[in-house]
Write an enzyme that holds these catalytic residues in place. Sequence first.
Site, PDB file in Angstrom:
ATOM      1  N   THR A 167      35.139  55.309   6.952  1.00  0.00           N
ATOM      2  CA  THR A 167      36.252  56.087   7.510  1.00  0.00           C
ATOM      3  C   THR A 167      35.911  57.579   7.557  1.00  0.00           C
ATOM      4  O   THR A 167      36.380  58.290   8.450  1.00  0.00           O
ATOM      5  CB  THR A 167      37.535  55.872   6.685  1.00  0.00           C
ATOM      6  N   GLN A 227      36.124  59.988  10.802  1.00  0.00           N
ATOM      7  CA  GLN A 227      36.902  61.219  10.871  1.00  0.00           C
ATOM      8  C   GLN A 227      36.031  62.397  11.299  1.00  0.00           C
ATOM      9  O   GLN A 227      36.468  63.259  12.068  1.00  0.00           O
ATOM     10  CB  GLN A 227      37.539  61.486   9.509  1.00  0.00           C
ATOM     11  N   GLU A 274      39.002  68.499   8.918  1.00  0.00           N
ATOM     12  CA  GLU A 274      38.939  69.583   9.891  1.00  0.00           C
ATOM     13  C   GLU A 274      37.543  70.131  10.138  1.00  0.00           C
ATOM     14  O   GLU A 274      37.246  70.611  11.232  1.00  0.00           O
ATOM     15  CB  GLU A 274      39.874  70.720   9.430  1.00  0.00           C
TER      16      GLU A 274
END
Lengths: 331, 776, 169
Positions: free
Chosen positions: B673, B677, B743
């Site tokens: 995951t 991301q 981010e």
Amino acid sequence: MRPFEYVSAPDVATAVRAISDAPGAKLLGGGTNLVDLMRQDVERPTTVVDISGVPLTGVDELPDGGLRIGALVRNSRLAAHPVVRARFPVLAQALLSGASGQLRNMATVGGNLLQRTRCLYFVDASAACNKREPGSGCDAVGGFHRGGAVLGASEHCIATHPSDMAVALAALDAVVEVESVRGTRRVPLVELHRLPGDTPHRETELEPDELITAVEVPASTAAATSRYRKVRDRASFAFALVSVAAAIDVQDGAVAAVRIALGGVAAKPWRAYEAERVLTGARATEAVFREAAEAELAGAVGLPGNEFKIELARRTIVATLRQLRVEGGAA
Amino acid sequence: MTQAPERVSPPVEPPVVDSGPVVGRPVDRVDGTAKTSGQARYSAEFPYPDITHAALVHADVARGRITTIDSADAEAVDGVLAVITHRNAPKMAEAPKVSLLDLSTMAAGTRVNYLNTDEVHWNGQPVAVVVAETLDAAHAAARLVRVQYEALPAVTDFAAAQGDTKPAKGGMMGAGEAKKGDAEAALATAPVSVDATYTTPPQNHNAIEPHATTAFWDGDELTVHDATQSIDWVRKHLAIRFKVPAAGIRVVATYVGGGFGGKGSVWAGTLLAVLAARVTKRPVRMALTREAVFRTVGGRAPTVQRVALGAGHDGLLTALVHTGVSAVGRTGGNAEPVGSQSQHLYAARSVLIQHRTTELDMLPNTFMRAPGEAVGSFALESAVDELAVELAIDPVELRTRNEPERSPTDGKRFSRQNLARVYADGAERFGWAARDPKPRSMRDGRRLLGWGVATAFHMPIQLPADVSVRLSADGTVLVRSSFHEIGVGAATAQAQITADALGVPLDAVTVEHGDSDQPPAPMAGGSGQTASLAAAVLQACDRIKREALALAGKAPGSPLHGLRPADLRATGGGLFRADVPAGAEHAGETYADILARAGRDHLEARTGSDNRFRSAVGQARFMAGFLNDRRKWVRAAIGAHFCEVAVDEDTGEVRVTRWVGVFDVGRVVNAKTAASQLRGGVVMGIGAALGEETLLDPRTGRIMNPGLGEYHLPVHADVPRIDVSYLDEPDPTAPLGILGIGEVSIVGVAAAVANAVHHATGVRVRDLPVTLDRLL
Amino acid sequence: MIEVELRVNGTAHRVELDPRVSLLDALREQLGLTGTKKGCNQGACGACTVLVDGDRIAACLALAVQYGGREITTIEGVAHPLQRAFVRTDGLQCGYCTPGQICSALGMLAEADAGMPSAVTEHLAEPRVTLSSAEVRERMSGNLCRCGAYNGITDAIREVAGARPGVSS
């Protein structure tokens, strides 16, 4: 979406009667454009005549080698048709470059021709738009008009026609067959759509009660070496900034026959007669391609946000012809 | 008859690994089956038998006062229950004043008290809500509400407003200033310098799930299904606005269809759904149209930035200036801290970082994935590339040559310093050594190829989190916390952390989340959720292990009798001596045995507190600690982007053809995951680089492309294989060594693309997006 | 109101429909089949993709009254190795576009089986399709994923395509 009366037409006769009886009626095929515009309150039909069950779904070869395409053939089916793929590749490519797999499965040939502009100010009811509301003005001229026309536009409207398929059909000299209670008539595809002038709300030569039943594509020697080049802001699933449909027959280094149409630059699929005139009989060289492109775009007028399309159109014409010359030579 | 639906807990997939350490492994998502089978329910999908549907009416002037509202035609539509306007809406309290002691005071997206005012503050502000029995009736009637305005002068042209700016306030996104030496003077005397202006357009998050709220009042008790990244904020904010106790408000967001910051604040749709439910005394569903999301939920602000770099011929920076102006709304919004990464990335001898804002009569901006850095890095990392060209130094070499030992503006230490390593790894994976630095030197047929690099940098936050962990006698574990699954695999990560902390198999752990009935979790933002929760989960698991040991220690027959926590490790579903090999006789015992002997059916530990006062004190203490920590350390996730673009020489079309990203994000909890991301940030960055732009008509302040047809997100065909890797070393200053990864990977992407485009074409594009017309 | 028989996932439902109701809203609001998602309601995102007689379409632009008697398949009616492949390759994050991606992929695989070309097909007249990465990405471009799970989605589809007879990847 405003309420409407829903009529399902099983055949052409019922359909043309229904739209003739109900002014303000709209024909519903795949729905990809009409349903969206109704939801945005741009289209407000009082009656919707559903023609999706009308049996106009054949793709038939004509004795002269041409094709007759039913108006309700889905875009994806037409693109996959073996004859289209083999003899009219420009048409298959144009169809396949349009929208997405889902929408091509819904969209019909007739509906594709009659789809409306994607101008940002046309679909926003708070903006001035002469096409949506005659006499209200055009907010696109002083606003965002990256998608706007550089050929055949007017101060009243700079909208472009968004179809890819129609550009290929324009290059292929297609003819549209139209039916109404008054009978049948045939309209050359290049004459189907109108330039805006001072009546941008009148987009085609069709009467409100006419139904497109078929499109005929004549046989053509050039069509076998044909290609659709679409230039857009992302790699897929976007409308054309500029597109070029071209078919060319080069014999002994000289252009024996050529057909070119442009998309994304005008309120109609723009048949490039000037370019064809320069090319026909001339040597198939890069310099001549460029000369032809210059000639076609000589009268183009840009605004700050879409001026780039003039040079982009020239370059795309040259690039497409160059590639066809290579492919034709290799064939 | 209305009933709140049953609580949904995500079904658990069959285990991929049945025992042993699972943190770090590429475990499948625990909710993968729910999401691939259509069973995962989002906020507009909870069935209420007597549900009603709400639609918004938007203002079409940028600033003014409502003079008349004619709702007769709308009310006459069959099925319409209410047309709510400022004339008949119940009173809502104003948004609270922002206080750093209670972060939830920052929840409001704007200060507008919707339908409690006749003032219009932006083109698109909701001025009425229609509630009807059906979706179609609500939306059709909304078109029929006729509103007239007295228009007032409005400032809606960001480019024209550059003359009227003021220094940025601090605030949520933390637009700090920094100054070291006299950067302008150093720039003027630098042997080599670049000095350029860069612009970035407004952008929108465009999560594929549009914001949706389903609200139902039962007396003063309220149930809200809301597409939110901030359950706790929504709850507290609604309590204030509707003057009811927060304890009576339940906010549910089990699954959220993407957020990226756009669902971090409370926007009009949530408030007005709750208001409409109050008016109609029926459950109301407000599923915003895509257009309504654009018109009522803020996006990323446009920026104009100046970056100037001065250097010696050796490439060492003598001056770094990064200043930015961004737009904020008259009724809210924050400065884009575009200079954030510029304070830390390069060892410049003199530095000047400044942020200014200009106020527009438009929808306030909000945080969008890596606020500040995502667009600030475009300017900074483009400028570094420009300097590399001027100096004829390889851009990777220039960056590593200027890597600072300490944060250049404040002397703080870095918790990690691996920029040179990630660049070296990336260069190797990409094959950077084969690059010919000359522009237009590489091609593939008629396509010009370009290779570009840029640095990723992001400082994750940490927030207080409460969790409860319950270990049952059958060996199963239940973790509860009202955190958010917006796509990051949050439940999967916490299940992994819990499994290892207690030494139980992954499939023994169930994680319940997304419901304010659970212990409160922080917002999913600032790349902080996973680490914040991890700290709380570890603490709770530690308490459980101590309690288990205490129980065992009382029993003379237990192999754990007399042992201390430091002697043990949690493994095999229990506690075992660390100094003997696993599986040895009498080395320890399982939790099941410990609990059975003690006659307990479970052990439970909960961090944090339900007590509001203690919770507030705890939160304040946490923030003080966090800020104190931040004074000592620069704790940042970093990365190096390498990309290849192909530019059609005829048409200028740019396609990204290759991507390598190497990151240092501390410890990675789930290799699968996490990689997703990180790729996702690159994809969003490619969108920003090549196509994304919210078109605000400067004449009217109106967004003219409020749809996914005309706002170009990247599609499948735009995205090549994205090769991501990471160092996977724990950060010594972070819980479990985890830095956030949500981010960092978007930062630098647009610059890497623009730098590659320059390499391909020789054209330097300083204005996003890099569309083909700039290359003709 | 118009009475229509909607056949969904093998079950026939007689429903009274306002002709304005889209197939998407009929599925979600009237039949409670919320697995089909609404992302844009404009045919621009693909989240609402369902299969009608095996063809993928955008249910948001389809009026439900047009689809009486047709065999409609939604994600709730799909039980296919592709779903497991999506989980394995992590071809999803938030999950909201996922049902549409999966239905679209199933329709796309059938199109490829039938030899339908795409905009990136080199030799149009070639009756067989090779599902290269570029082909899959072009054919799936009607399905947006804002989380950016595209690599995993392409992997899942190619994995399943490669496992079937008649289609090479």
